[in-house]
Enzyme design. Sequence first.
Site, PDB file in Angstrom:
ATOM      1  CB  ALA A  89      54.316 -12.656  30.026  1.00  0.00           C
ATOM      2  CB  SER A 136      61.800 -16.159  27.661  1.00  0.00           C
ATOM      3  OG  SER A 136      62.264 -17.077  28.615  1.00  0.00           O
ATOM      4  CD  GLU A 138      62.142 -21.741  30.729  1.00  0.00           C
ATOM      5  OE1 GLU A 138      61.364 -22.675  30.524  1.00  0.00           O
ATOM      6  OE2 GLU A 138      63.198 -21.868  31.368  1.00  0.00           O
ATOM      7  CE1 TYR A 160      56.771 -16.816  30.160  1.00  0.00           C
ATOM      8  CE2 TYR A 160      58.764 -18.129  29.940  1.00  0.00           C
ATOM      9  CZ  TYR A 160      58.148 -16.894  30.054  1.00  0.00           C
ATOM     10  OH  TYR A 160      58.919 -15.745  30.055  1.00  0.00           O
TER      11      TYR A 160
HETATM   12  P1  NAP Z   1      56.557 -10.560  36.207  1.00  0.00           P
HETATM   13  O1  NAP Z   1      57.199  -9.950  37.420  1.00  0.00           O
HETATM   14  O2  NAP Z   1      55.799 -11.814  36.346  1.00  0.00           O
HETATM   15  O3  NAP Z   1      55.601  -9.430  35.570  1.00  0.00           O
HETATM   16  C1  NAP Z   1      54.646  -9.741  34.596  1.00  0.00           C
HETATM   17  C2  NAP Z   1      53.817  -8.508  34.344  1.00  0.00           C
HETATM   18  O4  NAP Z   1      52.814  -8.813  33.366  1.00  0.00           O
HETATM   19  C3  NAP Z   1      53.063  -7.989  35.586  1.00  0.00           C
HETATM   20  O5  NAP Z   1      53.048  -6.592  35.556  1.00  0.00           O
HETATM   21  C4  NAP Z   1      51.656  -8.530  35.366  1.00  0.00           C
HETATM   22  O6  NAP Z   1      50.643  -7.782  36.013  1.00  0.00           O
HETATM   23  C5  NAP Z   1      51.552  -8.355  33.859  1.00  0.00           C
HETATM   24  N1  NAP Z   1      50.472  -9.125  33.257  1.00  0.00           N
HETATM   25  C6  NAP Z   1      50.189 -10.436  33.423  1.00  0.00           C
HETATM   26  N2  NAP Z   1      49.098 -10.770  32.707  1.00  0.00           N
HETATM   27  C7  NAP Z   1      48.670  -9.635  32.096  1.00  0.00           C
HETATM   28  C8  NAP Z   1      47.600  -9.330  31.244  1.00  0.00           C
HETATM   29  N3  NAP Z   1      46.701 -10.250  30.876  1.00  0.00           N
HETATM   30  N4  NAP Z   1      47.472  -8.048  30.770  1.00  0.00           N
HETATM   31  C9  NAP Z   1      48.340  -7.093  31.163  1.00  0.00           C
HETATM   32  N5  NAP Z   1      49.382  -7.325  31.989  1.00  0.00           N
HETATM   33  C10 NAP Z   1      49.546  -8.588  32.446  1.00  0.00           C
HETATM   34  O7  NAP Z   1      57.640 -10.792  35.067  1.00  0.00           O
HETATM   35  P2  NAP Z   1      59.112 -10.141  34.889  1.00  0.00           P
HETATM   36  O8  NAP Z   1      60.093 -11.032  35.551  1.00  0.00           O
HETATM   37  O9  NAP Z   1      59.059  -8.707  35.200  1.00  0.00           O
HETATM   38  O10 NAP Z   1      59.324 -10.348  33.319  1.00  0.00           O
HETATM   39  C11 NAP Z   1      58.897  -9.361  32.394  1.00  0.00           C
HETATM   40  C12 NAP Z   1      58.704 -10.015  31.034  1.00  0.00           C
HETATM   41  O11 NAP Z   1      59.932 -10.603  30.611  1.00  0.00           O
HETATM   42  C13 NAP Z   1      57.679 -11.129  31.004  1.00  0.00           C
HETATM   43  O12 NAP Z   1      57.069 -11.114  29.733  1.00  0.00           O
HETATM   44  C14 NAP Z   1      58.504 -12.389  31.166  1.00  0.00           C
HETATM   45  O13 NAP Z   1      57.818 -13.478  30.605  1.00  0.00           O
HETATM   46  C15 NAP Z   1      59.741 -12.005  30.383  1.00  0.00           C
HETATM   47  N6  NAP Z   1      60.989 -12.637  30.788  1.00  0.00           N
HETATM   48  C16 NAP Z   1      61.369 -12.632  32.097  1.00  0.00           C
HETATM   49  C17 NAP Z   1      62.593 -13.179  32.446  1.00  0.00           C
HETATM   50  C18 NAP Z   1      63.076 -13.164  33.875  1.00  0.00           C
HETATM   51  O14 NAP Z   1      64.004 -13.924  34.195  1.00  0.00           O
HETATM   52  N7  NAP Z   1      62.533 -12.317  34.728  1.00  0.00           N
HETATM   53  C19 NAP Z   1      63.438 -13.712  31.454  1.00  0.00           C
HETATM   54  C20 NAP Z   1      63.011 -13.678  30.123  1.00  0.00           C
HETATM   55  C21 NAP Z   1      61.796 -13.118  29.793  1.00  0.00           C
HETATM   56  P3  NAP Z   1      50.200  -8.093  37.548  1.00  0.00           P
HETATM   57  O15 NAP Z   1      51.200  -7.351  38.402  1.00  0.00           O
HETATM   58  O16 NAP Z   1      48.836  -7.523  37.617  1.00  0.00           O
HETATM   59  O17 NAP Z   1      50.268  -9.565  37.742  1.00  0.00           O
HETATM   60  O1  F7E Z   2      62.936 -21.791  38.140  1.00  0.00           O
HETATM   61  C1  F7E Z   2      63.960 -24.967  39.618  1.00  0.00           C
HETATM   62  C2  F7E Z   2      63.005 -25.009  38.453  1.00  0.00           C
HETATM   63  O2  F7E Z   2      60.769 -20.599  38.391  1.00  0.00           O
HETATM   64  C3  F7E Z   2      64.320 -21.924  37.927  1.00  0.00           C
HETATM   65  C4  F7E Z   2      60.898 -16.924  34.470  1.00  0.00           C
HETATM   66  O3  F7E Z   2      61.228 -15.589  34.780  1.00  0.00           O
HETATM   67  O4  F7E Z   2      63.145 -17.438  33.787  1.00  0.00           O
HETATM   68  C5  F7E Z   2      62.122 -17.812  34.690  1.00  0.00           C
HETATM   69  O5  F7E Z   2      61.725 -19.163  34.487  1.00  0.00           O
HETATM   70  C6  F7E Z   2      64.736 -23.369  38.130  1.00  0.00           C
HETATM   71  C7  F7E Z   2      63.870 -24.388  37.378  1.00  0.00           C
HETATM   72  O6  F7E Z   2      62.506 -19.763  36.758  1.00  0.00           O
HETATM   73  C8  F7E Z   2      61.949 -24.802  42.632  1.00  0.00           C
HETATM   74  O7  F7E Z   2      62.590 -26.345  38.176  1.00  0.00           O
HETATM   75  C9  F7E Z   2      63.640 -25.955  41.907  1.00  0.00           C
HETATM   76  O8  F7E Z   2      64.689 -25.356  36.796  1.00  0.00           O
HETATM   77  O9  F7E Z   2      62.900 -19.458  39.135  1.00  0.00           O
HETATM   78  P1  F7E Z   2      62.215 -20.361  38.189  1.00  0.00           P
HETATM   79  P2  F7E Z   2      62.412 -20.374  35.273  1.00  0.00           P
HETATM   80  O10 F7E Z   2      61.504 -21.525  35.212  1.00  0.00           O
HETATM   81  O11 F7E Z   2      63.814 -20.574  34.792  1.00  0.00           O
HETATM   82  C10 F7E Z   2      62.806 -17.543  32.391  1.00  0.00           C
HETATM   83  C11 F7E Z   2      63.999 -17.092  31.583  1.00  0.00           C
HETATM   84  C12 F7E Z   2      61.548 -16.850  32.060  1.00  0.00           C
HETATM   85  O12 F7E Z   2      61.380 -16.328  30.959  1.00  0.00           O
HETATM   86  C13 F7E Z   2      60.412 -17.015  33.021  1.00  0.00           C
HETATM   87  O13 F7E Z   2      59.434 -15.988  32.837  1.00  0.00           O
HETATM   88  O14 F7E Z   2      64.576 -23.691  39.505  1.00  0.00           O
HETATM   89  N1  F7E Z   2      63.307 -25.077  40.937  1.00  0.00           N
HETATM   90  N2  F7E Z   2      62.815 -25.817  42.957  1.00  0.00           N
HETATM   91  C14 F7E Z   2      62.262 -24.331  41.354  1.00  0.00           C
HETATM   92  N3  F7E Z   2      61.590 -23.320  40.776  1.00  0.00           N
HETATM   93  C15 F7E Z   2      60.582 -22.734  41.470  1.00  0.00           C
HETATM   94  N4  F7E Z   2      59.909 -21.698  40.927  1.00  0.00           N
HETATM   95  N5  F7E Z   2      60.222 -23.185  42.723  1.00  0.00           N
HETATM   96  C16 F7E Z   2      60.866 -24.217  43.346  1.00  0.00           C
HETATM   97  O15 F7E Z   2      60.545 -24.594  44.454  1.00  0.00           O
END
Ligand code: NAP
Ligand code: F7E
Length: 348
Positions: A89, A136, A138, A160
């Site tokens: 993603a 997610s 989100e 997103y």
């Molecule tokens: P991440 O570190 O950003 O990893 C995203 C992965 O997707 C990377 O391997 C990236 O490759 C790959 N990717 C991006 N665009 C692509 C494309 N066009 N084709 C093939 N691969 C592609 O995310 P993560 O934190 O591991 O999260 C994994 C999944 O769970 C994601 O779908 C995210 O949206 C979802 N999610 C995450 C969280 C969280 O808190 N971490 C919570 C809920 C859901 P590159 O390395 O080349 O960029």
């Molecule tokens: O922000 C606030 C920002 O970017 C968390 C992704 O893995 O989790 C992630 O999304 C909070 C937000 O994560 C900064 O406004 C303040 O309220 O770490 P984040 P996210 O937006 O919650 C969900 C579950 C996913 O699925 C997504 O892929 O922190 N915040 N100051 C900031 N955030 C960032 N990045 N940078 C700042 O400077």
Amino acid sequence: MVRNIALITGVTGQDGSYLADLLLSKGYEVHGVVRRSSSFNTRRLEHLYHDRHAGGRPLTLHYGDVADGNCLARIIREVRPTEIYNLAAQSHVRVSFDQPTYTADVTALGTLRLLEALRDVQDACGDTIRFYQASSSEMYGKVVEIPQKETTPFHPRSPYGVAKTYAHWITVNYRESYGLHASCGILFNHESPRRGETFVTRKITRAATRIKLGLQDTLFLGNIDAKRDWGFAGDYVEAMWLMLQQEEPDDYVVSTDETHTVREFCEKTFAQVGLDCDDFIKIDPRYFRPAEVDLLLGDSTKARTKLGWKPRVSFNQLVEMMVESDLVLAEQEKLLRGEGHAMVLVND
Ligand code: NAP
Ligand code: F7E
């Protein structure tokens, strides 16, 4: 003998790398889809290559992209996986406001392309392939109830979140329409030392450790009142695997069921290195989002009851683990600087 062959999209990401570790430790043959990049994007998988040379199980990487449906079908035909985990993603919420069309293409339509490829190969080869979709928290966005559970209606607040909501519902639709064994994990935020450096937790642990070692003097942040339910990525990939081991496919919330502000995360992190975060944080409106998700708090009762899953790492342990790891990185950086090597740092 039972074939356990997993294909992971997004294998180079935080979760992909932890999931590859887990599945290899369970004896799976693991394949991953990687995007071609002008620089190395397999840093999080390096330890697996070392293991391989030490006689560990193989991880095979295939060039591909979820924007390219033909290549997905080819990879699935070649690998003949028993399980597919769709973790690919454009996963950054703030970036999705800058690149909404791209985010929709990869995060939403990428899931559809993968489901279509899976269905074609499954029909042609008679295989049964179990499918995991990375949904997610989100999707809850402007939350309509607290805590959020599987039945809570979605109100996404970013391109997103909207893309993930499409991907979630198309997965449910393919399960209902074509009888696929497809499950969605509605995962709340999860972090680790492998977290991307532009997500807030890692940005904070990187900054605090670099400030401690005199490599940085200020941490610029956006909305520090936002509340998140933060867990450890290593615990969460176990829930993904458990979902695909169930007889019936289903959707599950995965969360710690605790919420903390970004400010609390800062306080704990800086305290761990003996500093007061108020001395170093400056609010920069550049990091505010056009629409914010103010509060996320999960109710993971279903995952705990049906999957027997529970998080092992607490909020405090998560902060400690990330700070310890980033202190080592900062020390290495300091050493390199002392030797006159330049290093490029990302701090968005
Ligand atoms: P991440 O570190 O950003 O990893 C995203 C992965 O997707 C990377 O391997 C990236 O490759 C790959 N990717 C991006 N665009 C692509 C494309 N066009 N084709 C093939 N691969 C592609 O995310 P993560 O934190 O591991 O999260 C994994 C999944 O769970 C994601 O779908 C995210 O949206 C979802 N999610 C995450 C969280 C969280 O808190 N971490 C919570 C809920 C859901 P590159 O390395 O080349 O960029
Ligand atoms: O922000 C606030 C920002 O970017 C968390 C992704 O893995 O989790 C992630 O999304 C909070 C937000 O994560 C900064 O406004 C303040 O309220 O770490 P984040 P996210 O937006 O919650 C969900 C579950 C996913 O699925 C997504 O892929 O922190 N915040 N100051 C900031 N955030 C960032 N990045 N940078 C700042 O400077």
